[in-house]
Motif scaffolding. Structure first.
Motif, PDB file in Angstrom:
ATOM      1  N   ARG A   1     -57.363  66.310  13.983  1.00  0.00           N
ATOM      2  CA  ARG A   1     -57.990  64.995  14.106  1.00  0.00           C
ATOM      3  C   ARG A   1     -58.254  64.693  15.579  1.00  0.00           C
ATOM      4  O   ARG A   1     -57.466  65.044  16.457  1.00  0.00           O
ATOM      5  N   ILE A   2     -59.389  64.064  15.865  1.00  0.00           N
ATOM      6  CA  ILE A   2     -59.713  63.680  17.237  1.00  0.00           C
ATOM      7  C   ILE A   2     -58.646  62.718  17.746  1.00  0.00           C
ATOM      8  O   ILE A   2     -58.361  61.709  17.103  1.00  0.00           O
ATOM      9  N   PRO A   3     -58.029  63.000  18.893  1.00  0.00           N
ATOM     10  CA  PRO A   3     -56.965  62.127  19.409  1.00  0.00           C
ATOM     11  C   PRO A   3     -57.527  60.797  19.912  1.00  0.00           C
ATOM     12  O   PRO A   3     -58.744  60.628  20.076  1.00  0.00           O
ATOM     13  N   ALA A   4     -56.623  59.895  20.208  1.00  0.00           N
ATOM     14  CA  ALA A   4     -57.017  58.538  20.597  1.00  0.00           C
ATOM     15  C   ALA A   4     -57.197  58.415  22.107  1.00  0.00           C
ATOM     16  O   ALA A   4     -56.560  57.585  22.759  1.00  0.00           O
ATOM     17  N   GLY A   5     -58.043  59.250  22.691  1.00  0.00           N
ATOM     18  CA  GLY A   5     -58.350  59.148  24.108  1.00  0.00           C
ATOM     19  C   GLY A   5     -59.395  58.082  24.368  1.00  0.00           C
ATOM     20  O   GLY A   5     -60.103  57.632  23.454  1.00  0.00           O
ATOM     21  N   VAL A   6     -59.525  57.672  25.628  1.00  0.00           N
ATOM     22  CA  VAL A   6     -60.450  56.604  26.005  1.00  0.00           C
ATOM     23  C   VAL A   6     -61.340  57.068  27.146  1.00  0.00           C
ATOM     24  O   VAL A   6     -60.880  57.723  28.089  1.00  0.00           O
ATOM     25  N   LEU A   7     -62.626  56.710  27.066  1.00  0.00           N
ATOM     26  CA  LEU A   7     -63.590  57.012  28.115  1.00  0.00           C
ATOM     27  C   LEU A   7     -64.272  55.716  28.556  1.00  0.00           C
ATOM     28  O   LEU A   7     -64.351  54.753  27.780  1.00  0.00           O
ATOM     29  N   GLN A   8     -64.804  55.721  29.768  1.00  0.00           N
ATOM     30  CA  GLN A   8     -65.459  54.534  30.317  1.00  0.00           C
ATOM     31  C   GLN A   8     -66.949  54.798  30.520  1.00  0.00           C
ATOM     32  O   GLN A   8     -67.340  55.811  31.093  1.00  0.00           O
ATOM     33  N   ARG A   9     -67.773  53.867  30.051  1.00  0.00           N
ATOM     34  CA  ARG A   9     -69.222  53.971  30.233  1.00  0.00           C
ATOM     35  C   ARG A   9     -69.616  53.516  31.642  1.00  0.00           C
ATOM     36  O   ARG A   9     -68.798  52.997  32.394  1.00  0.00           O
ATOM     37  N   SER A  10     -70.892  53.679  31.956  1.00  0.00           N
ATOM     38  CA  SER A  10     -71.388  53.296  33.275  1.00  0.00           C
ATOM     39  C   SER A  10     -71.304  51.794  33.515  1.00  0.00           C
ATOM     40  O   SER A  10     -71.199  51.347  34.662  1.00  0.00           O
ATOM     41  N   ASP A  11     -71.330  50.989  32.432  1.00  0.00           N
ATOM     42  CA  ASP A  11     -71.245  49.532  32.590  1.00  0.00           C
ATOM     43  C   ASP A  11     -69.803  49.038  32.671  1.00  0.00           C
ATOM     44  O   ASP A  11     -69.556  47.829  32.731  1.00  0.00           O
ATOM     45  N   GLY A  12     -68.851  49.949  32.654  1.00  0.00           N
ATOM     46  CA  GLY A  12     -67.450  49.584  32.759  1.00  0.00           C
ATOM     47  C   GLY A  12     -66.743  49.390  31.438  1.00  0.00           C
ATOM     48  O   GLY A  12     -65.512  49.267  31.400  1.00  0.00           O
ATOM     49  N   SER A  13     -67.481  49.364  30.346  1.00  0.00           N
ATOM     50  CA  SER A  13     -66.862  49.178  29.032  1.00  0.00           C
ATOM     51  C   SER A  13     -66.169  50.457  28.585  1.00  0.00           C
ATOM     52  O   SER A  13     -66.519  51.562  29.019  1.00  0.00           O
ATOM     53  N   LEU A  14     -65.187  50.310  27.711  1.00  0.00           N
ATOM     54  CA  LEU A  14     -64.390  51.431  27.242  1.00  0.00           C
ATOM     55  C   LEU A  14     -64.718  51.767  25.795  1.00  0.00           C
ATOM     56  O   LEU A  14     -65.124  50.896  25.019  1.00  0.00           O
ATOM     57  N   MET A  15     -64.523  53.006  25.444  1.00  0.00           N
ATOM     58  CA  MET A  15     -64.671  53.429  24.050  1.00  0.00           C
ATOM     59  C   MET A  15     -63.726  54.590  23.807  1.00  0.00           C
ATOM     60  O   MET A  15     -63.410  55.361  24.719  1.00  0.00           O
ATOM     61  N   THR A  16     -63.291  54.708  22.582  1.00  0.00           N
ATOM     62  CA  THR A  16     -62.388  55.801  22.241  1.00  0.00           C
ATOM     63  C   THR A  16     -63.198  57.047  21.910  1.00  0.00           C
ATOM     64  O   THR A  16     -64.406  56.991  21.649  1.00  0.00           O
ATOM     65  N   LEU A  17     -62.528  58.181  21.920  1.00  0.00           N
ATOM     66  CA  LEU A  17     -63.187  59.429  21.548  1.00  0.00           C
ATOM     67  C   LEU A  17     -63.700  59.367  20.116  1.00  0.00           C
ATOM     68  O   LEU A  17     -64.780  59.889  19.804  1.00  0.00           O
ATOM     69  N   ARG A  18     -62.943  58.725  19.256  1.00  0.00           N
ATOM     70  CA  ARG A  18     -63.357  58.618  17.852  1.00  0.00           C
ATOM     71  C   ARG A  18     -64.589  57.747  17.709  1.00  0.00           C
ATOM     72  O   ARG A  18     -65.488  58.030  16.902  1.00  0.00           O
ATOM     73  N   GLN A  19     -64.668  56.681  18.497  1.00  0.00           N
ATOM     74  CA  GLN A  19     -65.856  55.838  18.463  1.00  0.00           C
ATOM     75  C   GLN A  19     -67.086  56.604  18.952  1.00  0.00           C
ATOM     76  O   GLN A  19     -68.174  56.484  18.393  1.00  0.00           O
ATOM     77  N   LEU A  20     -66.909  57.398  20.003  1.00  0.00           N
ATOM     78  CA  LEU A  20     -68.023  58.160  20.557  1.00  0.00           C
ATOM     79  C   LEU A  20     -68.636  59.086  19.512  1.00  0.00           C
ATOM     80  O   LEU A  20     -69.858  59.205  19.409  1.00  0.00           O
ATOM     81  N   ALA A  21     -67.777  59.743  18.738  1.00  0.00           N
ATOM     82  CA  ALA A  21     -68.267  60.732  17.768  1.00  0.00           C
ATOM     83  C   ALA A  21     -68.334  60.180  16.351  1.00  0.00           C
ATOM     84  O   ALA A  21     -68.434  60.949  15.402  1.00  0.00           O
ATOM     85  N   SER A  22     -68.300  58.875  16.196  1.00  0.00           N
ATOM     86  CA  SER A  22     -68.242  58.299  14.845  1.00  0.00           C
ATOM     87  C   SER A  22     -69.510  58.533  14.040  1.00  0.00           C
ATOM     88  O   SER A  22     -69.472  58.563  12.808  1.00  0.00           O
ATOM     89  N   HIS A  23     -70.652  58.670  14.677  1.00  0.00           N
ATOM     90  CA  HIS A  23     -71.905  58.865  13.951  1.00  0.00           C
ATOM     91  C   HIS A  23     -72.593  60.186  14.279  1.00  0.00           C
ATOM     92  O   HIS A  23     -73.491  60.606  13.551  1.00  0.00           O
ATOM     93  N   ARG A  24     -72.158  60.824  15.374  1.00  0.00           N
ATOM     94  CA  ARG A  24     -72.824  62.058  15.790  1.00  0.00           C
ATOM     95  C   ARG A  24     -71.850  62.904  16.591  1.00  0.00           C
ATOM     96  O   ARG A  24     -71.081  62.378  17.393  1.00  0.00           O
ATOM     97  N   ALA A  25     -71.882  64.202  16.363  1.00  0.00           N
ATOM     98  CA  ALA A  25     -71.004  65.099  17.103  1.00  0.00           C
ATOM     99  C   ALA A  25     -71.251  64.967  18.598  1.00  0.00           C
ATOM    100  O   ALA A  25     -72.351  64.633  19.040  1.00  0.00           O
TER     101      ALA A  25
END
Length: 370
Positions: free
Chosen positions: A225-249
């Motif tokens: 399972r994709i772990p619960a890591g966090v990444l930051q976008r250019s606008d400063g907002s955060l998203m989890t790895l699972r959110q990033l790949a929720s609709h597309r690999a």
């Protein structure tokens, strides 16, 4: 004093000889080191990486030809080379990020540190003593009049170096036999199965895609399972790895600016983004905020850059430093990797592309619209 003067060129010769021999089989590593150390004229790095080991070996041997003018000239060149290395290392010490130099090929720790600086200071001092020994005629005199004494001193110094290396546990860290190798000698976590996983994981769970491999057909790759890591976008907002790949690999390529192997990987990013974007997301994940990236980096990754805050995402995914890469499936599972090392990452992504092309040719994936 005489012993010290004659020991200096012996130690320098041994250093240059081992360094040159180590670099002979590691041209790419030398080229990466030059990039990491921000040596200018990058277009000439490959040529220098090919010539430098030969130069070091020739200098190590030529300094012992019993002809004083030649010995003096060779010793001066060696001293200048040692001081050049010292300046490069001292300059790298002023940077915030850790730099890998591979100054002695695979025979020393690649990370630039205070130990590296001290080592180069000692070598520079030996370079000066070597010039004095050559200029005074001591080297020629010892070679011609006392060859056995010179041979004995050289043997003692070699043994001292070997004993010291063994006492501190060798010249390189002991590798974990169960861990993936950073140079690509092994494919971590079943990376061989990335093609099938890449072909299937770009779709969401709810989609029915005929002809794609079933999960138990993905060779020996264990799709965690994709772990619960966090990444930051250019606008400063955060998203989890699972959110990033929720609709597309998503293909995540972890890199650090200035790192030689990372720069090689970054050079490939425009091609990967163009080729793979019709099938999956391609993201360059960096250790610095997106708005602080160098212009050259931004030019290669464009809007596809993300910030890995405190390396949390990379560590959650099990990455072993930079560069590394991992493929996240849209089904919430890992689809390939992580893999580490410049050459390994490039091979990993090229394999994904080849498998996607094969899947298209066999009708398992729709042909991407241009």
């Amino acid at each position: 004093m005489t012993t010290l003067l004659i020991a200096a060129p012996i130690l320098l010769s041994l250093t240059l000889l081992f360094s040159g021999l180590a670099k002979l089989g590691a041209r790419q590593g030398t080229e990466d080191a030059m990039t990491s150390l921000r040596i200018p004229l990058r277009s000439f790095h490959r040529s220098v990486a090919s010539v430098l080991p030969v130069v070091e070996i020739v200098l190590a041997l030529a300094v012992w030809i019993p002809f004083v003018p030649l010995q003096v000239m060779t010793s001066v060149v060696i001293a200048l080379l040692m001081f050049t290395y010292l300046v490069i290392i001292a300059r790298a010490m002023s940077w915030e990020e850790t730099v890998e130099c591979s100054c002695f090929g695979t025979l020393a720790s690649p990370t630039v540190s205070r130990t590296t600086l001290v080592r180069n200071i000692v070598l520079s001092v030996l370079g000066v003593l070597g010039v004095i020994a050559a200029g005074s005629g001591l080297m020629t005199h010892t070679l011609v009049r006392q060859p056995l004494a010179l041979l004995g001193l050289g043997t003692v110094l070699i043994l001292a170096v070997l004993v010291t290396a063994l006492a501190i546990g060798g010249t390189t860290p002991e590798a974990d036999e169960t861990a993936p190798a950073a140079d690509g000698s092994r494919s971590p976590r079943g990376a061989r199965s990335t093609g099938g996983a890449a072909a299937s994981a770009q779709f969401t769970d709810s989609e029915d895609v005929d002809g794609l491999p079933e999960e138990d057909e993905l060779l020996d790759y264990e799709r965690d399972r994709i772990p619960a890591g966090v990444l930051q976008r250019s606008d400063g907002s955060l998203m989890t790895l699972r959110q990033l790949a929720s609709h597309r690999a998503a293909l995540l390529v972890f890199v650090s600016e200035g790192c030689g192997p990372c720069e090689r990987v970054l050079d490939q990013m425009p091609r990967w983004i163009e080729d793979l974007s019709p099938f999956l997301q391609v993201k360059a994940v960096l250790s610095r905020p997106v708005d602080q990236l160098r212009e050259r980096t931004t030019g290669r990754v464009g809007e596809h850059a993300l910030h890995d805050v405190q390396f949390s995402a990379r560590e959650a995914l099990g990455g072993r430093g930079a560069p590394s890469a991992v493929l996240l499936g849209a089904d919430g599972l890992l689809a390939g990797g992580p893999v580490s090392g410049g050459s390994t990452v490039i091979e990993f992504v090229d394999e994904i592309w080849d498998q996607l092309q094969q899947a298209q040719a066999e009708g398992e994936l729709p042909v991407a619209e241009g």
